[in-house]
Scaffold this motif. Structure first.
Motif, PDB file in Angstrom:
ATOM      1  N   ARG A 200      42.308  -0.162  -0.890  1.00 26.38           N
ATOM      2  CA  ARG A 200      41.557   0.956  -1.196  1.00 26.38           C
ATOM      3  C   ARG A 200      39.939   0.799  -1.808  1.00 26.38           C
ATOM      4  NH1 ARG A 200      42.286   6.322  -0.575  1.00 26.38           N
ATOM      5  NH2 ARG A 200      44.561   6.188  -1.367  1.00 26.38           N
ATOM      6  N   TYR A 201      40.361   0.307  -2.773  1.00 34.61           N
ATOM      7  CA  TYR A 201      39.179  -1.018  -3.531  1.00 34.61           C
ATOM      8  C   TYR A 201      38.239  -1.590  -2.948  1.00 34.61           C
ATOM      9  CZ  TYR A 201      36.267  -2.406  -6.509  1.00 34.61           C
ATOM     10  OH  TYR A 201      34.394  -3.087  -7.825  1.00 34.61           O
ATOM     11  N   GLY A 202      39.040  -2.206  -1.368  1.00 32.90           N
ATOM     12  CA  GLY A 202      38.822  -3.560  -0.884  1.00 32.90           C
ATOM     13  C   GLY A 202      38.175  -2.943   0.629  1.00 32.90           C
ATOM     14  N   GLY A 203      38.027  -1.375   1.011  1.00 30.82           N
ATOM     15  CA  GLY A 203      37.676  -0.782   2.054  1.00 30.82           C
ATOM     16  C   GLY A 203      38.668  -0.222   2.946  1.00 30.82           C
ATOM     17  N   LEU A 204      39.535  -0.390   2.562  1.00 27.79           N
ATOM     18  CA  LEU A 204      41.238   0.238   3.666  1.00 27.79           C
ATOM     19  C   LEU A 204      41.051   1.595   3.910  1.00 27.79           C
ATOM     20  CD1 LEU A 204      43.134  -0.601   5.774  1.00 27.79           C
ATOM     21  CD2 LEU A 204      44.675  -0.894   3.556  1.00 27.79           C
ATOM     22  N   LYS A 205      40.341   2.191   5.339  1.00 31.79           N
ATOM     23  CA  LYS A 205      40.115   3.526   6.002  1.00 31.79           C
ATOM     24  C   LYS A 205      40.548   3.332   6.884  1.00 31.79           C
ATOM     25  CE  LYS A 205      36.453   4.431   2.184  1.00 31.79           C
ATOM     26  NZ  LYS A 205      35.605   4.396   1.739  1.00 31.79           N
ATOM     27  N   GLY A 206      41.571   4.627   7.366  1.00 31.65           N
ATOM     28  CA  GLY A 206      41.616   5.280   8.783  1.00 31.65           C
ATOM     29  C   GLY A 206      40.643   5.363   9.672  1.00 31.65           C
ATOM     30  N   GLY A 207      40.901   4.564  10.481  1.00 29.66           N
ATOM     31  CA  GLY A 207      40.562   5.059  11.421  1.00 29.66           C
ATOM     32  C   GLY A 207      39.639   3.363  12.077  1.00 29.66           C
ATOM     33  N   THR A 208      39.093   2.681  10.835  1.00 31.17           N
ATOM     34  CA  THR A 208      38.062   1.546  11.108  1.00 31.17           C
ATOM     35  C   THR A 208      39.304   0.323  11.256  1.00 31.17           C
ATOM     36  OG1 THR A 208      37.036   2.181   9.507  1.00 31.17           O
ATOM     37  CG2 THR A 208      37.446   0.035   9.601  1.00 31.17           C
ATOM     38  N   TYR A 209      40.582   0.141  11.074  1.00 31.86           N
ATOM     39  CA  TYR A 209      41.988  -0.348  11.240  1.00 31.86           C
ATOM     40  C   TYR A 209      42.738  -0.169  12.149  1.00 31.86           C
ATOM     41  CZ  TYR A 209      39.319  -2.349   6.730  1.00 31.86           C
ATOM     42  OH  TYR A 209      38.285  -3.173   6.216  1.00 31.86           O
ATOM     43  N   VAL A 210      42.631  -0.502  12.947  1.00 34.13           N
ATOM     44  CA  VAL A 210      44.068  -0.073  14.376  1.00 34.13           C
ATOM     45  C   VAL A 210      44.916  -1.418  14.496  1.00 34.13           C
ATOM     46  CG1 VAL A 210      44.589   1.211  16.136  1.00 34.13           C
ATOM     47  CG2 VAL A 210      42.830   2.032  14.711  1.00 34.13           C
ATOM     48  N   LEU A 211      45.778  -1.489  14.991  1.00 31.89           N
ATOM     49  CA  LEU A 211      46.441  -2.125  15.457  1.00 31.89           C
ATOM     50  C   LEU A 211      46.625  -1.622  16.750  1.00 31.89           C
ATOM     51  CD1 LEU A 211      48.987  -3.485  13.282  1.00 31.89           C
ATOM     52  CD2 LEU A 211      47.728  -4.755  14.150  1.00 31.89           C
ATOM     53  N   ARG A 212      46.662  -2.263  18.103  1.00 33.26           N
ATOM     54  CA  ARG A 212      46.619  -1.729  19.479  1.00 33.26           C
ATOM     55  C   ARG A 212      48.353  -1.457  19.741  1.00 33.26           C
ATOM     56  NH1 ARG A 212      48.000  -6.364  22.471  1.00 33.26           N
ATOM     57  NH2 ARG A 212      47.170  -8.546  21.647  1.00 33.26           N
ATOM     58  N   PRO A 213      48.908  -1.163  20.630  1.00 36.51           N
ATOM     59  CA  PRO A 213      49.543  -0.726  21.188  1.00 36.51           C
ATOM     60  C   PRO A 213      50.267  -2.191  21.783  1.00 36.51           C
ATOM     61  CG  PRO A 213      48.642   1.224  21.696  1.00 36.51           C
ATOM     62  CD  PRO A 213      47.763  -0.037  21.823  1.00 36.51           C
ATOM     63  N   PHE A 214      51.579  -2.484  21.909  1.00 35.59           N
ATOM     64  CA  PHE A 214      51.977  -3.963  22.206  1.00 35.59           C
ATOM     65  C   PHE A 214      52.076  -3.442  23.685  1.00 35.59           C
ATOM     66  CE2 PHE A 214      55.355  -4.466  19.133  1.00 35.59           C
ATOM     67  CZ  PHE A 214      54.853  -4.779  17.925  1.00 35.59           C
ATOM     68  N   VAL A 215      52.111  -1.556  24.740  1.00 32.80           N
ATOM     69  CA  VAL A 215      52.383  -1.489  25.864  1.00 32.80           C
ATOM     70  C   VAL A 215      51.805  -0.679  26.364  1.00 32.80           C
ATOM     71  CG1 VAL A 215      53.644  -1.723  28.233  1.00 32.80           C
ATOM     72  CG2 VAL A 215      54.768  -2.613  26.123  1.00 32.80           C
ATOM     73  N   ASP A 216      50.473  -0.578  27.079  1.00 39.29           N
ATOM     74  CA  ASP A 216      49.243   0.676  27.153  1.00 39.29           C
ATOM     75  C   ASP A 216      50.552   1.804  27.817  1.00 39.29           C
ATOM     76  OD1 ASP A 216      47.639   0.482  25.023  1.00 39.29           O
ATOM     77  OD2 ASP A 216      46.898  -1.078  26.795  1.00 39.29           O
ATOM     78  N   GLY A 217      50.191   2.854  28.473  1.00 37.62           N
ATOM     79  CA  GLY A 217      50.094   3.620  29.312  1.00 37.62           C
ATOM     80  C   GLY A 217      51.753   4.216  28.611  1.00 37.62           C
ATOM     81  N   SER A 218      52.155   5.284  29.920  1.00 41.26           N
ATOM     82  CA  SER A 218      52.684   6.319  29.839  1.00 41.26           C
ATOM     83  C   SER A 218      53.556   6.245  30.816  1.00 41.26           C
ATOM     84  CB  SER A 218      52.299   7.591  29.295  1.00 41.26           C
ATOM     85  OG  SER A 218      52.053   8.200  29.626  1.00 41.26           O
ATOM     86  N   THR A 219      55.495   7.576  30.510  1.00 40.38           N
ATOM     87  CA  THR A 219      56.200   7.584  31.998  1.00 40.38           C
ATOM     88  C   THR A 219      56.564   8.639  31.813  1.00 40.38           C
ATOM     89  OG1 THR A 219      57.915   6.811  33.458  1.00 40.38           O
ATOM     90  CG2 THR A 219      58.373   6.233  29.854  1.00 40.38           C
ATOM     91  N   SER A 220      57.762   9.234  32.350  1.00 43.56           N
ATOM     92  CA  SER A 220      58.481  11.019  32.041  1.00 43.56           C
ATOM     93  C   SER A 220      59.737  10.353  31.734  1.00 43.56           C
ATOM     94  CB  SER A 220      57.518  11.556  33.055  1.00 43.56           C
ATOM     95  OG  SER A 220      58.773  12.670  32.820  1.00 43.56           O
ATOM     96  N   ILE A 221      60.213  10.541  31.194  1.00 44.62           N
ATOM     97  CA  ILE A 221      61.893  11.022  30.791  1.00 44.62           C
ATOM     98  C   ILE A 221      61.929  12.533  31.205  1.00 44.62           C
ATOM     99  CG2 ILE A 221      63.720  10.100  29.046  1.00 44.62           C
ATOM    100  CD1 ILE A 221      61.909   8.050  28.043  1.00 44.62           C
ATOM    101  N   LEU A 222      63.069  13.003  31.749  1.00 46.31           N
ATOM    102  CA  LEU A 222      63.670  14.308  32.074  1.00 46.31           C
ATOM    103  C   LEU A 222      62.609  15.004  32.092  1.00 46.31           C
ATOM    104  CD1 LEU A 222      67.245  13.646  29.880  1.00 46.31           C
ATOM    105  CD2 LEU A 222      66.558  13.456  32.403  1.00 46.31           C
ATOM    106  N   GLY A 223      61.632  14.503  32.610  1.00 40.24           N
ATOM    107  CA  GLY A 223      60.471  15.064  32.620  1.00 40.24           C
ATOM    108  C   GLY A 223      59.208  15.501  31.189  1.00 40.24           C
TER     109      GLY A 223
END
Length: 288
Positions: A106-129
């Motif tokens: 935190r002292y080193g500047g780690l704050k939400g919104g700045t550091y993000v890991l991208r998803p392995f797979v983009d997109g979505s699907t439908s399972i049983l609606g």
């Protein structure tokens, strides 16, 4: 159907958060309260390698896991071994280490919104609606795979059987020549790696933030207490109980009550069955 599907996803998420914690306690009876800090540390290291050295996701994750495993082993070898057997000191020492890691980030500047890991797979699907993004499907698949790998390692490999023997009866294991401290170092390293694996799978669903470390620690402790400290089967079973309870609470009361569900589960378990659903402690030991 959305309650069932997202209940399963949430349950597997909790199981991933708790596996490393229960692995360490199951082998060495050491409550690793730096578990959440190691989770955040792995995510930050992976982000750092990807963005500063432009390496691919796989190599960044592998490097982050290696460093986290070494940190976990050094935690035991340099600090925790000196207080082993003193329960309160173990909790204080491990929590202090975790606090130092998280607040240092935190002292080193780690704050939400700045550091993000991208998803392995983009997109979505439908399972049983029910719409579900691919990353959450991957969480379930990888979660089941990790649980299966842990079972195979513990039951089918020489090192895993040594860890299992240490967890079942430390004195008997010592008489057979198994080094208790060595097994504790191995369990700390493996537990740290499992915390890191959970981070690499789950952090693409949100941001890398210090607060995630405290959240993961609370969830891991809740799952392990309800399932029975040291019981890997109990941890998975308890993850599904708490996971579905949280989804139902989310539907009825709102998402901000999910942590309350975990805390209530801890309180109820400690009142009705202090050793947990799959705990092996005797009633006399529970009350002393």
């Amino acid at each position: 159907m959305d309650i069932i599907i997202y209940g399963i996803i949430n349950s597997v998420t909790l199981a991933l958060m708790a596996l490393g914690f229960t692995l360490v306690y199951g082998v060495s009876r050491l409550p690793n309260f730096a578990h959440g800090a190691l989770y955040v540390l792995t995510g930050f290291l992976a982000w750092f390698f990807i963005n500063q050295f432009t390496v691919n996701y796989f190599l960044a994750g592998l490097g982050a896991l290696l460093i986290t495993g070494v940190v976990g082993a050094l935690m035991y070898h340099l600090i925790l071994v000196r207080v082993r057997g003193m329960a309160i000191s173990e909790i204080i020492a491990s929590y202090a280490i975790g606090l130092a890691i998280l607040e240092g980030l935190r002292y080193g500047g780690l704050k939400g919104g700045t550091y993000v890991l991208r998803p392995f797979v983009d997109g979505s699907t439908s399972i049983l609606g029910v719409p579900v993004d691919y990353q959450r499907i991957l969480v379930v698949v990888l979660g089941a795979l990790l649980v299966g790998m842990l079972w195979f390692f513990v039951n089918k490999t020489r090192l895993g059987l040594a860890l299992k023997g240490m967890a079942q009866d430390e004195r008997a294991a010592l008489t057979l020549g198994i080094d208790s401290d060595r097994m504790a170092v191995v369990s700390m390293a493996l537990g740290s790696v499992f915390a890191g694996l959970a981070a690499l799978v789950l952090m693409p669903l949100g941001n890398i933030a210090v607060e995630a470390g405290y959240h993961v620690l609370i969830m891991a402790v809740a799952v392990c207490i309800v399932g029975g400290l040291g019981s890997w089967t109990g941890a998975v079973f308890a993850a599904f109980i708490i996971g579905f309870a949280q989804i139902l609470t989310d539907v009825i009361l709102g998402a901000h009550f999910q942590v309350v569900v975990a805390l209530i589960a801890i309180i109820i378990t400690l009142i009705l069955r202090p050793s947990g659903l799959f705990g092996r402690q005797k009633e006399l030991e529970e009350r002393v």
